[in-house]
Design an enzyme around this catalytic site. Structure first.
Site, PDB file in Angstrom:
ATOM      1  CE1 TYR A  95      -3.591  -2.382  -0.035  1.00 21.83           C
ATOM      2  CE2 TYR A  95      -3.902  -2.075   2.310  1.00 21.83           C
ATOM      3  CZ  TYR A  95      -4.283  -2.657   1.121  1.00 21.83           C
ATOM      4  OH  TYR A  95      -5.361  -3.512   1.103  1.00 21.83           O
TER       5      TYR A  95
ATOM      6  CG  LEU B  70     -19.342   2.190   2.524  1.00 16.97           C
ATOM      7  CD1 LEU B  70     -18.999   3.576   3.060  1.00 16.97           C
ATOM      8  CD2 LEU B  70     -20.826   1.884   2.755  1.00 16.97           C
TER       9      LEU B  70
END
Length: 319
Positions: A60, A206
Site C-alpha cells: 500500500y 461501500l
C-alpha cells in the site's frame, strides 16, 4: 473496541489504510492518496471512535501506509492490533508473489516499517498460481511458530482456492470484497468459512463509494473519488440497474432515518457470517456512518427489504 467476533479474535470494525500514501497497491499511484498528516488525523479520529484494529499491506503506497502507521503509533504511544499482507510489488517492475524466501523478507520489512515485533494477522494478498500453497503456508506457519504473527490467512481467494489452502495449511481468515453490490462469495465461500471456522473479513463495504450516494445518474464523478482514480474494479456498476437499486436503497435509508452508507454498513453488521468489516474512509468525517450503523442496527425484516432492493445486482470488485 467495537466488539469482537467468535472464532478468530478480530474487532468487528477495522480501519483500512490502503489510501495512506497511495491508492491501494497500484504503483502508478504511489505517493498520492492521503498525506502523512491526513493519515494521522484519520487514525486519531478512528482511535477516538474505538476502532482498535488497523488493516494495511506492504505494497500500500509502496510501503508508505505501514510507515505512516508505525510513525503514528510511536508518536501517540498506542498500539492498535494490525493486519498486513504481502504479494504485490513494492514498486513498478519489482518482484511479487508468495515464494517462501520473499514472504520472510517482506514480513521482516513490514515489521520494521510498522516498528513492531509482530502483527496479529498476516495475509496472502492474492492467490499465487506459480507457488504451491503448501510452500506459501509453510512459510506463514514458520512465521507463526517464530512469534512474528498471531495468525495467518488469505485475501482475494475464491471458494476453490480457500478449500485448497485449507488442505495445505491452517488459514484462519479470508479477506474479500463484499458489500450490497458485491455478493459473489455468498454461494460458495461464505458457507465454506462457516463450516470450517474461517473468519470472513469484508473489505470494500461501500463498493468504492457507490454505496455512499456520491455517484449520481448522469452526473460527473466527484474529483478524487475511486471512479476518477481506479474505476476498473467498479466498471460493471455503471448501469441503470445500479442507479435504480441505489434509489431504492436511499428510500429505505431515508424512511428509517439513516444515511445510505449507514444502511449499507448496518446490513453487513447484521450478518453473523461476517467477522470484520474493513472501512477505508478518506477523512475523519467519513467515520460517522460506522457509529450510525452501530446505533441503528438492521433488523431481519429490514435485511429482507434491503436484499430485495438490490436483487440481481451482484459484481466482483478488486482492491
Amino acid at each position: 473496541m467495537l466488539g469482537e467476533s467468535p472464532g478468530l479474535a478480530v474487532s468487528r470494525i477495522a480501519l483500512g489504510c490502503g489510501n495512506f500514501g497511495g491508492v491501494g497497491s497500484a504503483p502508478e499511484f504511489f505517493g498520492r492518496g492521503l498525506t502523512e498528516d491526513e493519515a494521522f488525523a484519520l487514525m486519531d479520529a478512528a482511535w477516538e471512535a474505538g476502532i482498535d484494529w488497523f488493516d494495511t499491506a506492504d505494497a500500500y503506497g509502496g510501503g508508505r501506509s505501514e510507515r505512516a502507521i508505525g510513525r503514528w503509533m510511536a508518536a501517540r504511544g498506542v498500539r492498535p492490533r494490525l493486519t498486513t499482507k504481502t504479494y504485490n510489488p513494492m514498486e513498478a517492475g519489482a518482484d511479487h508473489g508468495l515464494e517462501p524466501d520473499r514472504i520472510a523478507r517482506q514480513l521482516r520489512s513490514s515489521l520494521d516499517r510498522l516498528g513492531v515485533s509482530h502483527v496479529e494477522l498476516y495475509l496472502a494478498h492474492e492467490y499465487d498460481p506459480d507457488v504451491p500453497l503448501a510452500d506459501t503456508l509453510g512459510a506463514f506457519g514458520a512465521a507463526l511458530a517464530g512469534g512474528l504473527i498471531g495468525a495467518y490467512g488469505v485475501s482475494n481467494f475464491d471458494a476453490s482456492q480457500l478449500a485448497a489452502a485449507l488442505e495445505a495449511g491452517a488459514p484462519r481468515a479470508v479477506q474479500n470484497s463484499y458489500s450490497l453490490l458485491a455478493r459473489q462469495d455468498e454461494p460458495g465461500l461464505l458457507p465454506l468459512c462457516a463450516s470450517r471456522g474461517v473468519a470472513y473479513l469484508a473489505f470494500g463495504p461501500l463498493a468504492g463509494g457507490w454505496l455512499t450516494g456520491k455517484y449520481r445518474r448522469g452526473a460527473p464523478y466527484p474529483p478524487g473519488s475511486r471512479m476518477t482514480q481506479r474505476p476498473e474494479p467498479y466498471a460493471e456498476l455503471v448501469t441503470g440497474a445500479t442507479f435504480d437499486a441505489l434509489d431504492r436503497l436511499q428510500a429505505i435509508a431515508t424512511a428509517r432515518g439513516t444515511s445510505l452508507p449507514g444502511l449499507a454498513l448496518g446490513w453487513l453488521l447484521a450478518d453473523e457470517r461476517v467477522s470484520q468489516i474493513v472501512i477505508g474512509p478518506g477523512r475523519p468525517g467519513h467515520l460517522s456512518p460506522v457509529a450510525e450503523a452501530l446505533r441503528h442496527p438492521v433488523t431481519g425484516d429490514e435485511r429482507a427489504e434491503i436484499d430485495a432492493a438490490v436483487a440481481g445486482r451482484s459484481v466482483r470488485a478488486e482492491p
